[in-house]
Design an enzyme around this catalytic site. Structure first.
Site, mmCIF file in Angstrom:
data_model
loop_
_atom_site.group_PDB
_atom_site.id
_atom_site.type_symbol
_atom_site.label_atom_id
_atom_site.label_comp_id
_atom_site.label_asym_id
_atom_site.label_seq_id
_atom_site.Cartn_x
_atom_site.Cartn_y
_atom_site.Cartn_z
ATOM 1 N N GLY A 89 0.738 -30.825 29.225
ATOM 2 C CA GLY A 89 -0.013 -30.284 28.096
ATOM 3 C C GLY A 89 0.823 -29.310 27.293
ATOM 4 C CB THR A 90 2.593 -28.798 24.830
ATOM 5 O OG1 THR A 90 3.319 -27.831 24.100
ATOM 6 C CG2 THR A 90 2.492 -30.066 24.019
ATOM 7 C CB THR A 91 -0.632 -25.884 21.527
ATOM 8 O OG1 THR A 91 -1.698 -26.019 22.462
ATOM 9 C CG2 THR A 91 -1.219 -25.794 20.117
ATOM 10 C CE LYS A 109 5.701 -26.321 25.830
ATOM 11 N NZ LYS A 109 4.226 -26.290 25.968
#
Length: 254
Positions: A31-33, A64
């Site tokens: 997961g990430t944003t 990222k």
């Protein structure tokens, strides 16, 4: 005793089945944003820094975002291995084509190269395709500020703002309501930071710090926002100055 032996055998069988189900049959959930937004004169790209594998946080201060060219940045979400591999291949092609042309590539061309790699590898990972969901953003003298959303299937969409990753689910409405044209650089950076902070407060797979890359005619400007500099959201407790410092007695104050 026979009863104890039977219970032990049952526990071992259950443990093996659980490990096989959780570790081997299902891929790890990541997961990430990531967020990108156009402003008057450039683009701001941002991301959280938490890398998670299921419920385990493997890295809390990762980067990222990858610089692909002098004025183009990629935000990566999905499989860390796939996105890092795609970024390296894209950088190789960008450097090679740039030397042949004797001129830097524009943002759209870099995004098209990234998109083609995704599209041409749809049969990778045993037919599942690459787990690479990317945002390409930058500035060039031809088209100015640009943001492209590149999906794993090979779609490329030009947009004024976009977000991706597990945390994006919680901030689509926030960004749609808060975005406005011709923002200043400071306003756009604050807007992207607020969006990522909101996602981090709701999505357990997003967290850590916030990294920003602002791209304009002057180049790429990087910014690192520490957790203590982020505004609390949804009842979060603000980080105090004493957190993690050594107390008067010599012990760690938490």
């Amino acid at each position: 005793t026979p009863l104890r032996s039977t219970c032990a055998q049952g526990y071992v069988a259950y443990t093996r089945a659980s490990l096989q189900m959780e570790t081997f049959d299902e891929p790890p959930k990541t997961g990430t944003t990531i967020v990108a937004c156009v402003y008057d004169g450039g683009v701001v790209l941002g991301a959280d820094t938490r890398v998670s594998t299921g419920i385990y946080v493997s890295n809390r201060a990762s980067d990222k975002m990858t610089v692909l060219a002098d004025s183009t940045v990629m935000c990566r979400s999905g499989s860390a291995a796939d996105t890092e591999a795609v970024a390296k291949i894209v950088r190789y092609h960008v450097e090679q084509i740039g030397m042949e042309r004797d001129s830097p590539l524009d943002v759209k061309t870099v995004a098209q190269i990234s998109n083609q790699i995704n599209y041409q590898n749809k049969s990778a990972n045993h037919g599942a395709g690459l787990g690479a969901y990317m945002i390409i953003g930058g500035w060039d003298s031809n088209k100015g500020s640009q943001v492209y959303s590149c999906t794993a299937g090979g779609n490329m969409i030009s947009t004024r703002w976009t977000t991706d990753g597990s945390g994006s689910t919680y901030i689509w409405g926030f960004m749609d309501d808060g975005f406005r044209e011709n923002m200043t650089r400071e306003e756009c950076e604050a807007f992207v930071t607020a969006a990522i902070t909101l996602a981090m407060s709701t999505d357990s797979s997003s967290g850590g710090c916030v990294r920003l890359n602002t791209v304009n005619a002057e180049g790429i400007h990087r910014k690192f926002v520490k957790p203590g500099e982020l505004s609390p959201a949804y009842g979060e407790l603000a980080m105090t100055a004493r957190h993690g410092h050594v107390g008067a007695s010599g012990g760690m104050v938490l």
